[in-house]
Design an enzyme around this catalytic site. Structure first.
Site, short mmCIF file in Angstrom:
data_model
loop_
_atom_site.label_atom_id
_atom_site.label_comp_id
_atom_site.label_asym_id
_atom_site.label_seq_id
_atom_site.Cartn_x
_atom_site.Cartn_y
_atom_site.Cartn_z
N LYS A 227 0.86 -1.17 0.00
CA LYS A 227 0.00 0.00 0.00
C LYS A 227 0.90 1.23 0.00
O LYS A 227 1.38 1.66 1.04
CB LYS A 227 -0.92 0.00 1.22
CG LYS A 227 -2.27 0.72 0.99
CD LYS A 227 -2.13 2.17 0.57
CE LYS A 227 -1.94 3.07 1.74
NZ LYS A 227 -1.84 4.52 1.33
N GLU A 305 9.19 1.61 11.26
CA GLU A 305 10.26 2.60 11.14
C GLU A 305 9.58 3.95 11.14
O GLU A 305 8.97 4.35 10.15
CB GLU A 305 11.08 2.36 9.87
CG GLU A 305 12.38 3.15 9.82
CD GLU A 305 12.32 4.30 8.84
OE1 GLU A 305 12.25 5.45 9.32
OE2 GLU A 305 12.35 4.04 7.63
N CYS A 339 13.63 10.40 6.78
CA CYS A 339 13.40 10.01 8.17
C CYS A 339 14.68 10.12 9.01
O CYS A 339 14.60 10.24 10.24
CB CYS A 339 12.85 8.59 8.23
SG CYS A 339 13.85 7.39 7.33
N GLU A 437 9.82 17.18 14.41
CA GLU A 437 10.58 16.96 13.19
C GLU A 437 10.10 17.94 12.13
O GLU A 437 8.90 18.00 11.83
CB GLU A 437 10.37 15.52 12.72
CG GLU A 437 11.43 14.99 11.79
CD GLU A 437 11.24 13.50 11.52
OE1 GLU A 437 12.17 12.89 11.00
OE2 GLU A 437 10.16 12.96 11.83
#
Length: 534
Positions: A227, A305, A339, A437
């Site tokens: 997906k 993750e 990331c 972030e």
């Protein structure tokens, strides 16, 4: 990878081999050769039934095929640099997800029964084909995700490397003979595929985040439901198309493309299905927690993750030229949308001003624009929401006393979601970057004086994915690495990802590992056998 024309019989369709080596079934006394050719033809026919619609053509002619869907609805794929639609793909729903799971469940049995060497040959062909079509694949990454073309080429190479590595690593899924403690018994373990697996992947590495999960799953003997992010579905469909051409049997891979409106129902169908025995997610911490909670209902294996907030620490003895190169790679790659992106640059007060000056010069040399244009090194942010978040962080920091020595504003004369590459000085540990972030091209520089202070500030976050350290002191390299509460540490290096090494975080940055030997074991069960009667 065959497109069936409306008036073309299926038998004729198998003779069209636009992206596949020619298969000729001739009269021959060699029965084995004929049987192999028949099997290859059957694979083509299956591919025609599963993938029949071309949704995008690359500049060199590579055709991206969509999975057939039980829906007439489609949604547009938007180029974030031009804000123009580049393709339309099926808006699949819960029924499509359930069907894909059952298709994968049926196909996985045959795939899992192959030897690791047999699977490895097919997986190696995926690697070869990705390099064959690398320019088209990179073009797709750039137009749907905004990444500069040179970076997209790099991503294709990185994405393909997982197929190369796991084509061989799959042969090394060793069992074990355990020394017995009872004379009449013998103990053994063996590795077996977990079965049907599924992944939900992000838009920032639309090819590599898929292959990092798919390659070990295939090597282990698993099937996978993919997906992809609604912003970047074409790269996922391209990988599926290439895998079919390489010989991965129909059904082993199924890609579910869906709009943001249907993402929740499709994700729930995947996570709540008992037939899906392993789930892997790369994305935000908040969404990861929700998906993991859904997976608990069927007690499936999960790897996550999640968010980063990486510190980038520059000590007083660091090679500043190397640190600037590392900061550019870690902070400004993909316009700061990774990331493992450096979210906070902690710089020793003795070298703070010099480092800021050198970094400013390097950042001012970056060229912003559409990723397909010559010489572009910075593309757009993926959407308006991402741009606004980065601008809010800059505004909050400047309002609290920080200074933007370069950048700090939206680029309004370009049609997409562009932000000037930004450096902020006089940033303090109490500002927004410590806990949030940014995910944009904003480099906040924070002064520190003592090693212990830098480590303390670096660890004061719920995240623990990646960290970076620049120093010439070997003892400090190990001392600081051991003290940092992160799953990965780059020492004097701004890019730490590799297909041969485990990638993953601790704390709220996730569980499990991708890449290396550990990545293969995520998709395998350990079965213990006790043999008695001796």
């Amino acid at each position: 990878n065959v497109q069936r024309k409306k008036d073309m019989p299926l038998s004729s369709c198998t003779r069209h081999t636009h992206h596949i080596s020619h298969i000729r079934i001739a009269q021959t006394a060699d029965r084995q050769t004929t049987m192999l050719a028949c099997r290859a033809t059957l694979r083509l026919r299956r591919a025609v039934r599963a993938f029949s619609t071309v949704v995008y053509r690359g500049p060199s002619g590579f055709e991206v095929l969509a999975t057939d869907a039980d829906t007439a609805s489609h949604f547009d794929v938007i180029d974030p640099a031009s804000l123009k639609s580049i393709a339309s793909v099926p808006d699949m729903g819960e029924f499509d997800a359930q069907k894909a799971i059952q298709d994968c469940k049926s196909a996985q049995v045959e795939w899992g029964s192959k030897t690791a060497a047999e699977r490895g040959e097919i997986i190696e062909r995926v690697y070869t084909l990705m390099h064959k079509y690398k320019d088209d694949l990179a073009h797709i990454i750039t137009v749907e995700g905004g990444k500069p073309f040179a970076e997209s080429i790099g991503e294709v190479g990185y994405a393909a490397s997982f197929f190369k590595f796991y084509a061989e690593e799959g042969k090394r899924a060793y069992g074990e003979v355990i020394p017995t403690n009872v004379g009449s018994k013998r103990y053994f373990t063996m590795k077996q595929p977990v079965g049907v697996t599924a992944c939900v992947t992000p838009w920032n590495f639309p090819s590599a985040m898929i292959t990092r999960k798919l390659a070990p799953a295939l090597a282990a003997g698993c099937g996978m439901i993919i997906k992809p992010a609604e912003d970047t579905p074409l790269s996922a469909l391209a990988v599926q198309t290439i895998a079919a051409e390489a010989g991965v049997p129909d059904g082993v891979i199924r890609t579910l493309t869906c709009s943001r409106d249907r993402t929740q129902s499709v994700g729930s169908a995947i996570c709540e299905s008992f037939d899906v025995r392993k789930f892997s997610f790369t994305g935000s911490t908040m969404v990861g927690k929700l998906l993991a909670a859904q997976c608990t209902q069927t007690v499936k294996r999960v790897s996550l993750e999640l968010g980063g907030n990486a510190p980038f620490i520059v000590f007083e003895d660091a090679d500043l030229d190397a640190a600037v190169v590392g900061a550019l790679a870690s902070k400004f790659r993909n316009s700061g949308q990774t990331c493992v992106c450096a979210n906070r640059l902690l710089v020793h007060s003795k070298v703070y001003d010099e480092f800021a000056s050198r970094l400013e010069k390097a950042v001012n040399a970056l060229k912003v624009g559409h990723g397909l244009d010559q010489g572009i090194t910075q593309g757009p942010l993926i959407n308006r929401k991402g741009l606004e978040k980065a601008l809010e962080h800059v505004s909050a920091a400047v309002g609290a006393g920080a200074t933007a020595i370069t950048g700090g504003a939206e680029i309004e004369d370009l049609p997409g979601h562009f932000l000037q590459p930004t450096i902020l000085t006089d940033v303090t540990h109490s500002m927004v970057f410590t806990n949030e972030e940014t995910f944009g091209p904003v480099a906040p520089l924070i002064r520190f004086n003592e090693e212990e202070e830098a480590i303390k500030w670096a660890n004061e976050t719920t995240s623990g994915l990646a960290a970076y350290v620049y120093t010439k002191d070997v003892n400090r390299c190990f001392r600081v690495t051991e003290a940092l509460q992160y799953g990965m540490v780059g020492v004097n290096e701004g890019i730490l990802s590799s297909e041969v090494a485990p990638f993953g975080g601790i704390k709220e940055s996730g569980i499990g590992r991708e890449g290396g030997r550990e990545g293969l074991l995520e998709y395998m069960n350990t079965k213990y056998m006790c043999l008695g009667g001796f």
